[in-house]
Design a protein around this motif. Structure first.
Motif, PDB file in Angstrom:
ATOM      1  N   HIS A 126     -76.266 -86.713  53.692  1.00 16.45           N
ATOM      2  CA  HIS A 126     -75.334 -87.018  52.615  1.00 16.45           C
ATOM      3  C   HIS A 126     -74.503 -88.169  53.458  1.00 16.45           C
ATOM      4  O   HIS A 126     -73.869 -89.131  52.870  1.00 16.45           O
ATOM      5  CB  HIS A 126     -74.162 -85.872  52.348  1.00 16.45           C
ATOM      6  CG  HIS A 126     -73.180 -86.204  51.486  1.00 16.45           C
ATOM      7  ND1 HIS A 126     -73.000 -86.050  50.181  1.00 16.45           N
ATOM      8  CD2 HIS A 126     -71.981 -86.986  51.788  1.00 16.45           C
ATOM      9  CE1 HIS A 126     -72.123 -86.414  49.711  1.00 16.45           C
ATOM     10  NE2 HIS A 126     -71.208 -86.796  50.666  1.00 16.45           N
ATOM     11  N   TRP A 127     -74.278 -87.942  54.871  1.00 18.88           N
ATOM     12  CA  TRP A 127     -73.241 -88.991  55.550  1.00 18.88           C
ATOM     13  C   TRP A 127     -74.215 -90.280  55.608  1.00 18.88           C
ATOM     14  O   TRP A 127     -73.396 -91.516  55.243  1.00 18.88           O
ATOM     15  CB  TRP A 127     -73.158 -88.565  56.841  1.00 18.88           C
ATOM     16  CG  TRP A 127     -72.500 -88.974  57.998  1.00 18.88           C
ATOM     17  CD1 TRP A 127     -71.361 -89.880  57.499  1.00 18.88           C
ATOM     18  CD2 TRP A 127     -72.348 -88.930  59.443  1.00 18.88           C
ATOM     19  NE1 TRP A 127     -70.863 -90.434  58.547  1.00 18.88           N
ATOM     20  CE2 TRP A 127     -71.557 -89.928  59.815  1.00 18.88           C
ATOM     21  CE3 TRP A 127     -73.194 -88.587  60.316  1.00 18.88           C
ATOM     22  CZ2 TRP A 127     -71.359 -90.214  61.191  1.00 18.88           C
ATOM     23  CZ3 TRP A 127     -73.163 -88.839  61.594  1.00 18.88           C
ATOM     24  CH2 TRP A 127     -72.333 -89.592  62.055  1.00 18.88           C
ATOM     25  N   VAL A 128     -75.248 -90.069  56.100  1.00 16.47           N
ATOM     26  CA  VAL A 128     -75.946 -91.595  55.714  1.00 16.47           C
ATOM     27  C   VAL A 128     -76.239 -92.372  54.861  1.00 16.47           C
ATOM     28  O   VAL A 128     -76.002 -93.435  54.664  1.00 16.47           O
ATOM     29  CB  VAL A 128     -77.544 -91.304  56.641  1.00 16.47           C
ATOM     30  CG1 VAL A 128     -78.366 -92.765  56.673  1.00 16.47           C
ATOM     31  CG2 VAL A 128     -77.507 -90.733  58.103  1.00 16.47           C
ATOM     32  N   ASP A 129     -76.450 -91.503  53.760  1.00 12.67           N
ATOM     33  CA  ASP A 129     -76.415 -92.086  52.085  1.00 12.67           C
ATOM     34  C   ASP A 129     -75.121 -92.769  51.890  1.00 12.67           C
ATOM     35  O   ASP A 129     -75.178 -93.719  51.179  1.00 12.67           O
ATOM     36  CB  ASP A 129     -77.062 -90.976  51.386  1.00 12.67           C
ATOM     37  CG  ASP A 129     -78.432 -90.765  51.307  1.00 12.67           C
ATOM     38  OD1 ASP A 129     -79.187 -91.425  52.080  1.00 12.67           O
ATOM     39  OD2 ASP A 129     -78.761 -89.546  50.860  1.00 12.67           O
ATOM     40  N   SER A 130     -73.973 -92.057  52.221  1.00  5.64           N
ATOM     41  CA  SER A 130     -72.682 -92.453  51.878  1.00  5.64           C
ATOM     42  C   SER A 130     -72.265 -93.930  52.814  1.00  5.64           C
ATOM     43  O   SER A 130     -71.420 -94.457  52.355  1.00  5.64           O
ATOM     44  CB  SER A 130     -71.696 -91.499  51.870  1.00  5.64           C
ATOM     45  OG  SER A 130     -71.566 -90.961  52.907  1.00  5.64           O
TER      46      SER A 130
END
Length: 265
Positions: A126-130
Motif C-alpha cells: 500500500h505504501w509503495v503503490d500510494s
C-alpha cells in the motif's frame, strides 16, 4: 514476542526449565547454510555513517528510482546518502515526527509499516503503490522496524519483492531461533526473501553478546544485505569477515560474524 525472547535467553543463560520446544540442530544448520553470503558481483560500498545507521550495499545503484525506509528513529544518514545519489527517499515511522536530517527528496509518512493497513499502520504494498503510482522501476529497501520485519516481509507481494534490487534488513531477536515456534516464523521469512534474492553480506550488531548453543553462535541482532538474483553475478561464497567497511554499532565489546553464518562446520 518479547516474552518469548526473554524465555529463550533465560533458558540458555541460566538453564531455567521453560516449556519451549527447541529447534532441531539440523534445521538450524540448514537455515544458516542457506544464508551463507555469496559474492555480490559488484564491490560493496558503505552508505551512511561509520557506525549505527550505516550499511554495506553493492555498488549497483544506478537506475534505482527510490529508497523505501521503514523505521526512521533518530538516524537518517543512510537515507541522506541515497538522496544525494538522486533517489527519492520514502520514510515511515509512527514513533517520530520527522527524520533526523532533511533533503528535498525526502518524503515522510507518520505510520508504522506492518502486515495490514489500518489506523497507524500501512502495508509495504500500500505504501509503495500510494507513493509511486503506476511505477514499475527498481527500488531499494532498507528496513529496521524492531521485530515487525518478519510480518512485513511475509505480507509483501511477489511483484513488489521483484522490484527491490537491493534489500538491507536488520533482523531482531535472532537468539529466539532456538525456540521452534519462532524458528517457523523466521525461517519462512528468510526463505521467502531467498526465493528472489541472494544474501551478500551479514554484519552482527554488537548491542548484545551472541548466544552459543550446539556449536552455533546467534547474535541478538544482525544486518543483512540481499541483492536480487538477476543482479548477483558470480555465486562464490564469501569466506572472510568482517568486511573492511564494517563498523561496530555500539561501544560494547566487538565480536565478528560467527563462522557458522558463513562457513560449513
Amino acid at each position: 514476542m518479547k516474552l518469548l525472547k526473554s524465555l529463550v535467553w533465560d533458558f540458555f543463560a541460566s538453564r531455567n526449565q521453560f516449556l519451549i520446544e527447541l529447534t532441531p540442530k539440523p534445521s538450524m544448520q540448514s537455515l544458516l547454510q542457506k544464508l551463507h553470503p555469496v559474492r555480490a558481483g559488484k564491490e560493496l560500498i558503505r552508505l551512511g555513517p561509520n557506525g549505527d545507521g550505516g550499511y554495506l550495499v553493492p555498488d549497483d545503484l544506478a537506475g534505482i528510482e527510490a529508497c523505501f525506509s521503514p523505521g526512521v528513529s533518530m538516524i537518517s544518514g543512510f537515507e541522506k546518502a541515497c538522496a544525494e545519489r538522486g533517489m527519492k527517499v520514502f520514510m515511515a515511522d509512527k514513533s517520530v515526527d520527522k527524520p533526523a536530517d532533511s533533503h528535498a527528496l525526502f518524503h515522510f509518512t507518520k505510520k508504522f509499516v506492518g502486515a495490514s493497513t489500518y489506523v497507524d499502520y500501512v502495508t509495504m504494498d500500500h505504501w509503495v503503490d500510494s507513493s509511486l503510482p503506476k511505477s514499475g522501476s527498481d527500488l531499494l529497501l532498507q528496513i529496521d522496524i524492531e521485530f515487525s520485519e518478519y510480518e512485513t516481509f511475509l505480507n509483501v507481494s511477489d511483484p513488489l519483492m521483484s522490484r527491490f534490487r537491493i534489500i538491507v534488513a536488520e533482523f531482531h531477536y535472532l537468539e529466539g531461533l532456538w525456540a521452534l515456534p519462532f524458528f517457523y516464523l523466521a525461517s519462512r521469512t528468510f526463505e521467502k526473501i531467498l526465493q528472489t534474492h541472494a544474501c551478500v553480506h551479514i554484519h552482527p550488531n554488537n548491542c548484545k553478546p551472541p548466544l552459543d548453543k550446539w556449536g552455533f553462535s546467534m547474535p541478538a541482532v544482525a544486518e543483512f544485505t540481499f541483492v536480487r538474483r538477476d543482479r548477483q553475478g558470480e555465486s562464490a561464497h564469501v569466506t572472510t569477515f568482517p568486511h573492511p567497511l564494517d563498523f561496530d554499532n555500539t561501544a560494547n565489546p566487538h565480536f565478528a560474524l560467527p563462522k557458522c553464518w558463513y562457513a560449513n562446520p
